[in-house]
Write an enzyme that holds these catalytic residues in place. Sequence first.
Site, PDB file in Angstrom:
ATOM      1  N   SER A  32       0.799  -1.197   0.147  1.00 17.56           N
ATOM      2  CA  SER A  32       0.135   0.045  -0.001  1.00 17.56           C
ATOM      3  C   SER A  32       0.842   0.990   0.060  1.00 17.56           C
ATOM      4  O   SER A  32       1.979   1.092   0.433  1.00 17.56           O
ATOM      5  CB  SER A  32      -0.828  -0.068   1.184  1.00 17.56           C
ATOM      6  OG  SER A  32      -1.477   1.259   1.672  1.00 17.56           O
ATOM      7  N   TYR A  55      -1.810   0.021  10.690  1.00 20.39           N
ATOM      8  CA  TYR A  55      -1.890  -0.377   9.298  1.00 20.39           C
ATOM      9  C   TYR A  55      -0.529   0.098   8.448  1.00 20.39           C
ATOM     10  O   TYR A  55      -0.013  -0.828   7.818  1.00 20.39           O
ATOM     11  CB  TYR A  55      -2.999   0.584   8.448  1.00 20.39           C
ATOM     12  CG  TYR A  55      -3.254  -0.175   7.044  1.00 20.39           C
ATOM     13  CD1 TYR A  55      -3.758  -1.307   6.850  1.00 20.39           C
ATOM     14  CD2 TYR A  55      -3.164   0.879   6.129  1.00 20.39           C
ATOM     15  CE1 TYR A  55      -3.798  -1.853   5.578  1.00 20.39           C
ATOM     16  CE2 TYR A  55      -3.509   0.485   4.875  1.00 20.39           C
ATOM     17  CZ  TYR A  55      -3.583  -0.632   4.581  1.00 20.39           C
ATOM     18  OH  TYR A  55      -3.937  -0.929   3.177  1.00 20.39           O
TER      19      TYR A  55
HETATM   20  C1  8X3 Z   1      -5.062   1.711   1.448  1.00 21.36           C
HETATM   21  C2  8X3 Z   1      -4.249   3.468   1.397  1.00 21.36           C
HETATM   22  O1  8X3 Z   1      -4.238   5.609   2.536  1.00 21.36           O
HETATM   23  O2  8X3 Z   1      -6.039   3.884   3.199  1.00 21.36           O
HETATM   24  O3  8X3 Z   1      -4.123   0.861   1.526  1.00 21.36           O
HETATM   25  O4  8X3 Z   1      -3.687   3.806   4.007  1.00 21.36           O
HETATM   26  S1  8X3 Z   1      -4.808   4.241   2.827  1.00 21.36           S
END
Ligand code: 8X3
Length: 254
Positions: free
Chosen positions: A139, A152
């Site tokens: 990502s 994340y």
């Molecule tokens: C998704 C991109 O900006 O939501 O992988 O982290 S974000």
Amino acid sequence: MTAAGTPIAVVTGASSGIGAATARGLAAAGYRVVLTARRKDRIEALAAEINEAGHQATAYPLDVTDRAAVDEFATAFRTIGVLVNNAGGALGADPVATGDPDDWRQMYETNVIGTLNVTQALLPALEASGDGTVVILSSTAGHATYEGGGGYVAAKNGARVLAETLRLEIVGRPVRVVEIAPGMVKTDEFATTRFRGDTEKAAKVYAGVAEPLTADDVADTITWAVTRPSHVNIDLLVVRPRAQASNTKVHRES
Ligand code: 8X3
């Protein structure tokens, strides 16, 4: 498990979003796709749709965090052309000061350990194909952080490092390692899952953004990278909508 000559592409997290779109894209590109995800009904329906369209697909219910199940799955294959590690996702958008350690743990488990499990288990079959490709969906969160992104971002950095390290370690063997790093992609489930079903919060992620990427946009990018001649390794593709200049700089129409 496959007709001779038809390369297999395994896609994890194929029940929706980028995974489902990638399965359709690789099937149309001539692969026999093996759809894996926890939700059996979804992947069976998608496999039926792909087969009805004249392509080849099978469904195999799988939780990528269950190593014993992944190892059992791997015994079904002698050779595999492509593995797309797409299973993963975000949980929560809390600051580091108050984020839930269980969310962090779960994100690491799915985005990193899940990818590690499937990649380790299928690497021999990818190598046996003589021309294998491992795709890792990281990502833009694996390349720069943002407020509320901590857990994340940490997990997606793990996925990025997995890709970079594996590429170093297996150089000289017939397996490419491709990292695809999407930015803002509007799918049915990503933001809703992140905000635990709160669709209002989820909608705010995309509010005013004229054209966030779609799952098909990312699937198209993955299919392109995979179908380059086998000596061409697309190390990393960062793909964002035009309206997003960085993780924190997004143009929104009011
Ligand atoms: C998704 C991109 O900006 O939501 O992988 O982290 S974000």
